[in-house]
Enzyme design. Sequence first.
Site, PDB file in Angstrom:
ATOM      1  N   LYS A   1       0.827  -1.235   0.000  1.00 56.35           N
ATOM      2  CA  LYS A   1       0.000   0.000   0.000  1.00 56.35           C
ATOM      3  C   LYS A   1       0.851   1.271   0.000  1.00 56.35           C
ATOM      4  CE  LYS A   1       0.187  -1.106   4.611  1.00 56.35           C
ATOM      5  NZ  LYS A   1      -0.068  -2.351   5.300  1.00 56.35           N
TER       6      LYS A   1
ATOM      7  N   GLY B   1      -6.578  -6.536   2.990  1.00 62.26           N
ATOM      8  CA  GLY B   1      -6.126  -7.929   3.037  1.00 62.26           C
ATOM      9  C   GLY B   1      -6.914  -8.867   2.146  1.00 62.26           C
TER      10      GLY B   1
ATOM     11  N   GLU C   1       1.917  -3.908  15.676  1.00 62.67           N
ATOM     12  CA  GLU C   1       3.384  -3.979  15.664  1.00 62.67           C
ATOM     13  C   GLU C   1       3.922  -3.428  16.983  1.00 62.67           C
ATOM     14  OE1 GLU C   1       5.263  -4.816  12.865  1.00 62.67           O
ATOM     15  OE2 GLU C   1       3.446  -5.248  11.723  1.00 62.67           O
TER      16      GLU C   1
ATOM     17  N   LYS D   1      -4.466   3.336   2.195  1.00 70.30           N
ATOM     18  CA  LYS D   1      -5.444   2.444   1.560  1.00 70.30           C
ATOM     19  C   LYS D   1      -6.588   3.241   0.948  1.00 70.30           C
ATOM     20  CE  LYS D   1      -4.148  -1.213   4.745  1.00 70.30           C
ATOM     21  NZ  LYS D   1      -4.407  -1.737   6.089  1.00 70.30           N
TER      22      LYS D   1
ATOM     23  N   GLY E   1      -2.886 -10.613   8.233  1.00 70.04           N
ATOM     24  CA  GLY E   1      -2.522 -11.993   8.582  1.00 70.04           C
ATOM     25  C   GLY E   1      -1.848 -12.625   7.372  1.00 70.04           C
TER      26      GLY E   1
HETATM   27  N1  LIG Z   1       1.550  -8.754   7.251  1.00 69.78           N
HETATM   28  C1  LIG Z   1       0.294  -8.568   6.878  1.00 69.78           C
HETATM   29  O1  LIG Z   1      -0.662  -9.029   7.522  1.00 69.78           O
HETATM   30  C2  LIG Z   1       0.000  -7.781   5.624  1.00 69.78           C
HETATM   31  C3  LIG Z   1      -1.333  -7.529   5.260  1.00 69.78           C
HETATM   32  C4  LIG Z   1      -1.617  -6.834   4.061  1.00 69.78           C
HETATM   33  C5  LIG Z   1      -0.564  -6.396   3.289  1.00 69.78           C
HETATM   34  N2  LIG Z   1       0.742  -6.618   3.690  1.00 69.78           N
HETATM   35  C6  LIG Z   1       1.815  -6.118   2.845  1.00 69.78           C
HETATM   36  O2  LIG Z   1       2.594  -7.221   2.394  1.00 69.78           O
HETATM   37  C7  LIG Z   1       3.940  -6.809   2.192  1.00 69.78           C
HETATM   38  C8  LIG Z   1       4.867  -7.746   2.975  1.00 69.78           C
HETATM   39  O3  LIG Z   1       4.541  -7.639   4.354  1.00 69.78           O
HETATM   40  P1  LIG Z   1       5.130  -8.688   5.429  1.00 69.78           P
HETATM   41  O4  LIG Z   1       4.342  -8.460   6.673  1.00 69.78           O
HETATM   42  O5  LIG Z   1       5.223 -10.046   4.861  1.00 69.78           O
HETATM   43  O6  LIG Z   1       6.623  -8.093   5.628  1.00 69.78           O
HETATM   44  P2  LIG Z   1       7.847  -8.772   6.387  1.00 69.78           P
HETATM   45  O7  LIG Z   1       7.388  -9.899   7.243  1.00 69.78           O
HETATM   46  O8  LIG Z   1       8.630  -7.665   7.008  1.00 69.78           O
HETATM   47  O9  LIG Z   1       8.721  -9.418   5.193  1.00 69.78           O
HETATM   48  C9  LIG Z   1       9.425  -8.632   4.288  1.00 69.78           C
HETATM   49  C10 LIG Z   1      10.297  -9.539   3.425  1.00 69.78           C
HETATM   50  O10 LIG Z   1      10.920  -8.714   2.448  1.00 69.78           O
HETATM   51  C11 LIG Z   1      12.326  -8.966   2.479  1.00 69.78           C
HETATM   52  N3  LIG Z   1      13.080  -7.750   2.168  1.00 69.78           N
HETATM   53  C12 LIG Z   1      13.128  -6.602   2.868  1.00 69.78           C
HETATM   54  N4  LIG Z   1      13.930  -5.716   2.256  1.00 69.78           N
HETATM   55  C13 LIG Z   1      14.403  -6.334   1.151  1.00 69.78           C
HETATM   56  C14 LIG Z   1      15.286  -5.962   0.110  1.00 69.78           C
HETATM   57  N5  LIG Z   1      15.854  -4.756   0.113  1.00 69.78           N
HETATM   58  N6  LIG Z   1      15.536  -6.842  -0.866  1.00 69.78           N
HETATM   59  C15 LIG Z   1      14.978  -8.077  -0.864  1.00 69.78           C
HETATM   60  N7  LIG Z   1      14.133  -8.495   0.100  1.00 69.78           N
HETATM   61  C16 LIG Z   1      13.849  -7.637   1.080  1.00 69.78           C
HETATM   62  C17 LIG Z   1      12.631  -9.442   3.869  1.00 69.78           C
HETATM   63  O11 LIG Z   1      13.816 -10.194   3.793  1.00 69.78           O
HETATM   64  P3  LIG Z   1      14.801 -10.413   5.047  1.00 69.78           P
HETATM   65  O12 LIG Z   1      14.201 -11.606   5.731  1.00 69.78           O
HETATM   66  O13 LIG Z   1      16.110 -10.674   4.409  1.00 69.78           O
HETATM   67  O14 LIG Z   1      14.738  -9.171   5.865  1.00 69.78           O
HETATM   68  C18 LIG Z   1      11.396 -10.269   4.184  1.00 69.78           C
HETATM   69  O15 LIG Z   1      11.556 -11.573   3.675  1.00 69.78           O
HETATM   70  C19 LIG Z   1       4.002  -5.341   2.619  1.00 69.78           C
HETATM   71  O16 LIG Z   1       3.842  -4.519   1.513  1.00 69.78           O
HETATM   72  C20 LIG Z   1       2.792  -5.208   3.547  1.00 69.78           C
HETATM   73  O17 LIG Z   1       2.288  -3.877   3.613  1.00 69.78           O
HETATM   74  C21 LIG Z   1       1.032  -7.287   4.828  1.00 69.78           C
END
Ligand SMILES: NC(=O)c1ccc[n+]([C@@H]2O[C@H](COP(=O)([O-])OP(=O)(O)OC[C@H]3O[C@@H](n4cnc5c(N)ncnc54)[C@H](OP(=O)(O)O)[C@@H]3O)[C@@H](O)[C@H]2O)c1
Length: 426
Positions: A110, A139, A194, A209, A306
Site C-alpha cells: 500500500k 487484506g 506492531e 489504503k 494476517g
Molecule cells: N503482514 C500482513 O498481515 C499484511 C497484510 C496486508 C498487506 N501486507 C503487505 O505485504 C507486504 C509484505 O509484508 P510482510 O508483513 O510479509 O513483511 P515482512 O514480514 O517484514 O517481510 C518482508 C520480506 O521482504 C524482504 N526484504 C526486505 N527488504 C528487502 C530488500 N531490500 N531486498 C529483498 N528483500 C527484502 C525481507 O527479507 P529479510 O528476511 O532478508 O529481511 C522479508 O523476507 C508489505 O507490503 C505489507 O504492507 C502485509
Amino acid sequence: MSSEAQSRAVSPAGSSPAATPAGQFNVGLLGFGTVGSAFFELLRERSAEIERFNGVRPVISGVLTRSRGSFEEILADADLLVELIGGVEPAREYLLRAMRAGKHVVSANKQLLSQHGEELFEVAREHDVRLRFEAAVAGAVPVVRLLEESLSATPIERVHGIVNGTTNFILTEMAAGSTYAEALAEAQRRGFAEADPEDDVSGRDAAAKMAILARLAFGSPVHLDDVRYEGIEHLHGDDLEYARELGLGLKLVGTAERYKGGLSVHVHPTFLYSGHPLAAISGPFNAVTVESEIITELTLSGPGAGGRQTASAVLGDVVSVMTGGARPPAPPLVLDLIEDVESAYYLHLDVADRSGVLAAVTKVLGEHEVSIKSVVQRGIEEHARLVMVTHPVLESRLDAALERLGQFDFMRAPPRTIRVIEEEFT
Ligand SMILES: NC(=O)c1ccc[n+]([C@@H]2O[C@H](COP(=O)([O-])OP(=O)(O)OC[C@H]3O[C@@H](n4cnc5c(N)ncnc54)[C@H](OP(=O)(O)O)[C@@H]3O)[C@@H](O)[C@H]2O)c1
C-alpha cells in the site's frame, strides 16, 4: 484451450515463451516474510487445484530476500513477479524493471501504490502487462476487484472503509471498557499491532489504503499526501460512554466521496449509528461500503491482515493474471481535491455549571448555522458536560463556532469533536 495454448496466452509480452515449460507458469517471489512465506506455502498447497481448472500450474521459480537470491536471475526466469517486500524502495525499482521487461506483477504494497501508483499504472499500460494489488487494501477482502471489475460501470458516490484492523481491534476493546493503553497492549500481545504501532494508530496506514480506493472508485489520482488523516491516540474513554447513550459506536473510518464536482478523501475517528453496515464490524476485521444511486449500498467485510489471509488475496491475483485478468486503471481524470466538506459532528464541551451557559452555547452554534440533533447534559460538581450531535455542517463553520466558544470564560477545556455518519441503510 490446451495447456500449451493457455501458457502462450498468458505469456507476458517480451518474455521468452521458451523460458517457461508448457503448462507451467513461473512466479518469482520477492520477499519471504509473514506474507511471502505464507504465499509460498499456499501456492504449493493449491497449485494442483489451480492447474485442474486452469490447465496451467503456477510454480515458484525463485525467491529473493536481503540474504538470498538474485533479482536478475529471478526476473529472467519468471512469467510474473510477486512483490512482498513492502516499503517504497527497492520494491518500486523492482516492479518497474519487471514491467519494462514485459513481466506481469502482483504486489501487496500500500505504501508504494499510494505514493507511486500513477507511475506504475502508466508503465503497466505502456508495456501491456498486468499489475494486480488486491492485498494492498483490506487484506483478504476483494474490494480492489469489486471496484475495478464488478462496479466498473457503476457511478460511485461514496466509499467508506474500516481498512485498519489494528485500530478496529483497539476501538472494540475500548468500547468494552478498556483504556486506550490497555487496548493497545492487548493488540500487541495478540499480534494485531506492531511493536511500533505509529502507522496504524495515527491513521496513516488507513490513509494510504483510502488513496488507493479513491483512485479506483473515482478515476482521479490521489497521493497519500493528499489524504487528511487523524488517528485514535487522543480519544477519551468517556466520549465512547456518552456516545453509547446517544446510540453511537466509534470506528476509524476512511471516506472517499464526490463533493460539489470534486473529490474528498479523509480518515477520522467516526461515530456510526447501529444501522450502518460498518457499525457491526468488530475486532481485527476490515470492511468497505460502496454507495451509489444505482446499487444503494454494498458492503464487503473480512480479515484485513494476517499472513495466510493476505496470501490468499495475492494468490487470487496470480490466478487472475494467469487467466488474463483486468488491465491496469485507465489514465486518470483529475478531480479537484476538496477539504472543507459537510459532516454531522459529536461535540463535547466541558463548561462551568451555571445558568445561561447552554443558552449561550446554542446561540453561538445557531449563529454559525450549526444545528443540534441531540444533547446529553451532565453536571459534575462545579463542572458540566454538554454532549451534542449536530446535523451536517461544513467543517469550516463548525471550526468558526468552536473558536468563538473558546473565547467564553465558562469553557473549562478545549471543545472535542468527532465526525458522525448519519446514514443507516435500514
Ligand atoms: N503482514 C500482513 O498481515 C499484511 C497484510 C496486508 C498487506 N501486507 C503487505 O505485504 C507486504 C509484505 O509484508 P510482510 O508483513 O510479509 O513483511 P515482512 O514480514 O517484514 O517481510 C518482508 C520480506 O521482504 C524482504 N526484504 C526486505 N527488504 C528487502 C530488500 N531490500 N531486498 C529483498 N528483500 C527484502 C525481507 O527479507 P529479510 O528476511 O532478508 O529481511 C522479508 O523476507 C508489505 O507490503 C505489507 O504492507 C502485509
